[in-house]
Design a protein around this motif. Structure first.
Motif, PDB file in Angstrom:
ATOM      1  N   LYS A  89       0.820  -1.214   0.000  1.00 55.02           N
ATOM      2  CA  LYS A  89       0.000   0.000   0.000  1.00 55.02           C
ATOM      3  C   LYS A  89       0.852   1.262   0.000  1.00 55.02           C
ATOM      4  O   LYS A  89       0.490   2.261  -0.602  1.00 55.02           O
ATOM      5  N   MET A  90       1.982   1.220   0.705  1.00 59.59           N
ATOM      6  CA  MET A  90       2.742   2.440   0.960  1.00 59.59           C
ATOM      7  C   MET A  90       3.991   2.613   0.085  1.00 59.59           C
ATOM      8  O   MET A  90       4.458   3.723  -0.074  1.00 59.59           O
ATOM      9  N   LEU A  91       4.539   1.525  -0.453  1.00 55.98           N
ATOM     10  CA  LEU A  91       5.791   1.590  -1.193  1.00 55.98           C
ATOM     11  C   LEU A  91       5.537   1.499  -2.694  1.00 55.98           C
ATOM     12  O   LEU A  91       4.448   1.143  -3.126  1.00 55.98           O
ATOM     13  N   THR A  92       6.586   1.777  -3.454  1.00 59.92           N
ATOM     14  CA  THR A  92       6.489   1.572  -4.901  1.00 59.92           C
ATOM     15  C   THR A  92       6.416   0.071  -5.148  1.00 59.92           C
ATOM     16  O   THR A  92       6.751  -0.738  -4.281  1.00 59.92           O
ATOM     17  N   ALA A  93       6.011  -0.322  -6.345  1.00 57.61           N
ATOM     18  CA  ALA A  93       5.840  -1.742  -6.654  1.00 57.61           C
ATOM     19  C   ALA A  93       7.148  -2.504  -6.497  1.00 57.61           C
ATOM     20  O   ALA A  93       7.173  -3.602  -5.931  1.00 57.61           O
ATOM     21  N   GLY A  94       8.239  -1.939  -6.968  1.00 54.27           N
ATOM     22  CA  GLY A  94       9.538  -2.602  -6.863  1.00 54.27           C
ATOM     23  C   GLY A  94       9.997  -2.756  -5.424  1.00 54.27           C
ATOM     24  O   GLY A  94      10.497  -3.807  -5.024  1.00 54.27           O
ATOM     25  N   ASP A  95       9.823  -1.706  -4.631  1.00 57.38           N
ATOM     26  CA  ASP A  95      10.218  -1.765  -3.221  1.00 57.38           C
ATOM     27  C   ASP A  95       9.345  -2.749  -2.446  1.00 57.38           C
ATOM     28  O   ASP A  95       9.825  -3.469  -1.582  1.00 57.38           O
ATOM     29  N   ALA A  96       8.054  -2.794  -2.759  1.00 59.43           N
ATOM     30  CA  ALA A  96       7.142  -3.721  -2.089  1.00 59.43           C
ATOM     31  C   ALA A  96       7.517  -5.161  -2.421  1.00 59.43           C
ATOM     32  O   ALA A  96       7.512  -6.033  -1.541  1.00 59.43           O
ATOM     33  N   LEU A  97       7.865  -5.419  -3.680  1.00 57.15           N
ATOM     34  CA  LEU A  97       8.285  -6.758  -4.081  1.00 57.15           C
ATOM     35  C   LEU A  97       9.578  -7.144  -3.371  1.00 57.15           C
ATOM     36  O   LEU A  97       9.729  -8.267  -2.886  1.00 57.15           O
ATOM     37  N   PHE A  98      10.519  -6.203  -3.288  1.00 56.58           N
ATOM     38  CA  PHE A  98      11.781  -6.450  -2.587  1.00 56.58           C
ATOM     39  C   PHE A  98      11.524  -6.782  -1.122  1.00 56.58           C
ATOM     40  O   PHE A  98      12.073  -7.741  -0.586  1.00 56.58           O
ATOM     41  N   LEU A  99      10.668  -6.004  -0.458  1.00 55.16           N
ATOM     42  CA  LEU A  99      10.345  -6.247   0.947  1.00 55.16           C
ATOM     43  C   LEU A  99       9.692  -7.611   1.121  1.00 55.16           C
ATOM     44  O   LEU A  99      10.043  -8.359   2.029  1.00 55.16           O
ATOM     45  N   GLU A 100       8.761  -7.948   0.236  1.00 56.69           N
ATOM     46  CA  GLU A 100       8.080  -9.239   0.334  1.00 56.69           C
ATOM     47  C   GLU A 100       9.071 -10.388   0.192  1.00 56.69           C
ATOM     48  O   GLU A 100       9.059 -11.333   0.978  1.00 56.69           O
ATOM     49  N   ARG A 101       9.938 -10.306  -0.792  1.00 54.79           N
ATOM     50  CA  ARG A 101      10.932 -11.369  -0.987  1.00 54.79           C
ATOM     51  C   ARG A 101      11.887 -11.456   0.197  1.00 54.79           C
ATOM     52  O   ARG A 101      12.276 -12.539   0.619  1.00 54.79           O
ATOM     53  N   LEU A 102      12.248 -10.312   0.723  1.00 54.62           N
ATOM     54  CA  LEU A 102      13.168 -10.270   1.854  1.00 54.62           C
ATOM     55  C   LEU A 102      12.559 -10.903   3.096  1.00 54.62           C
ATOM     56  O   LEU A 102      13.180 -11.717   3.763  1.00 54.62           O
ATOM     57  N   LEU A 103      11.320 -10.559   3.389  1.00 52.82           N
ATOM     58  CA  LEU A 103      10.669 -11.064   4.597  1.00 52.82           C
ATOM     59  C   LEU A 103      10.270 -12.533   4.484  1.00 52.82           C
ATOM     60  O   LEU A 103      10.268 -13.250   5.474  1.00 52.82           O
ATOM     61  N   MET A 104       9.948 -12.970   3.289  1.00 48.53           N
ATOM     62  CA  MET A 104       9.522 -14.351   3.114  1.00 48.53           C
ATOM     63  C   MET A 104      10.680 -15.282   2.762  1.00 48.53           C
ATOM     64  O   MET A 104      10.481 -16.457   2.525  1.00 48.53           O
ATOM     65  N   GLY A 105      11.887 -14.752   2.716  1.00 49.96           N
ATOM     66  CA  GLY A 105      13.057 -15.583   2.468  1.00 49.96           C
ATOM     67  C   GLY A 105      13.248 -15.970   1.020  1.00 49.96           C
ATOM     68  O   GLY A 105      13.948 -16.929   0.719  1.00 49.96           O
ATOM     69  N   GLU A 106      12.644 -15.264   0.108  1.00 53.45           N
ATOM     70  CA  GLU A 106      12.744 -15.563  -1.318  1.00 53.45           C
ATOM     71  C   GLU A 106      13.791 -14.667  -1.964  1.00 53.45           C
ATOM     72  O   GLU A 106      13.500 -13.852  -2.826  1.00 53.45           O
ATOM     73  N   VAL A 107      15.027 -14.812  -1.541  1.00 55.14           N
ATOM     74  CA  VAL A 107      16.102 -13.994  -2.083  1.00 55.14           C
ATOM     75  C   VAL A 107      16.515 -14.595  -3.416  1.00 55.14           C
ATOM     76  O   VAL A 107      16.898 -15.760  -3.490  1.00 55.14           O
ATOM     77  N   PRO A 108      16.442 -13.815  -4.512  1.00 56.00           N
ATOM     78  CA  PRO A 108      16.759 -14.365  -5.832  1.00 56.00           C
ATOM     79  C   PRO A 108      18.250 -14.670  -5.984  1.00 56.00           C
ATOM     80  O   PRO A 108      19.094 -14.037  -5.361  1.00 56.00           O
ATOM     81  N   THR A 109      18.542 -15.658  -6.804  1.00 54.07           N
ATOM     82  CA  THR A 109      19.928 -15.991  -7.120  1.00 54.07           C
ATOM     83  C   THR A 109      20.433 -14.983  -8.146  1.00 54.07           C
ATOM     84  O   THR A 109      19.773 -14.742  -9.160  1.00 54.07           O
ATOM     85  N   PRO A 110      21.593 -14.383  -7.908  1.00 52.81           N
ATOM     86  CA  PRO A 110      22.094 -13.380  -8.854  1.00 52.81           C
ATOM     87  C   PRO A 110      22.491 -14.001 -10.194  1.00 52.81           C
ATOM     88  O   PRO A 110      23.008 -15.108 -10.242  1.00 52.81           O
ATOM     89  N   GLU A 111      22.197 -13.286 -11.259  1.00 54.73           N
ATOM     90  CA  GLU A 111      22.602 -13.703 -12.592  1.00 54.73           C
ATOM     91  C   GLU A 111      23.882 -12.948 -12.922  1.00 54.73           C
ATOM     92  O   GLU A 111      23.845 -11.797 -13.354  1.00 54.73           O
TER      93      GLU A 111
END
Length: 119
Positions: A89-111
């Motif tokens: 609700k409060m963050l930009t779409a990219g920041d919200a996605l980053f926060l969600e991945r961070l909190l849920m442990g879904e850290v992407p593998t770097p390419e």
């Protein structure tokens, strides 16, 4: 005089109804904010625990903690979901996605090929 008193009583009734509605809205908003503060506090705690003692900033997975009950994990998961919903609700779409991945442990593998190519 009676007409003026009747008008004032009507105004008083309207003002009372408005105040009651505003009080209900405030109570709802206050409850939601308290839940958000609690969820964000839990998110901060999870992030602190995940990065404790790490100098390179890498996150570790906290999928299952020894000694924690299913109900406490469910409550913690609900608070983290609420924190991600608040972020959406409060963050930009990219920041919200980053926060969600961070909190849920879904850290992407770097390419590394993409990351190391020339700009």
């Amino acid at each position: 005089l009676e007409k003026e008193i009747e008008t004032l009583r009507g105004d008083l009734e309207v003002a009372s109804e408005l105040r009651k509605k505003e009080a209900e809205d405030f109570a709802t908003a206050s409850d939601e904010m308290n839940k958000a503060i609690s969820a964000l506090g839990q998110a901060i705690e999870v992030l602190n625990e995940a990065t404790k003692g790490r100098k390179d900033g890498a996150l570790i997975s906290l999928r299952g903690r020894a000694g924690s009950s299913a109900s406490s994990r469910a409550k913690e998961a609900a608070q983290l979901r609420f924190a991600t919903q608040l972020g959406q609700k409060m963050l930009t779409a990219g920041d919200a996605l980053f926060l969600e991945r961070l909190l849920m442990g879904e850290v992407p593998t770097p390419e590394w090929k993409k990351l190391n190519r020339k700009a």
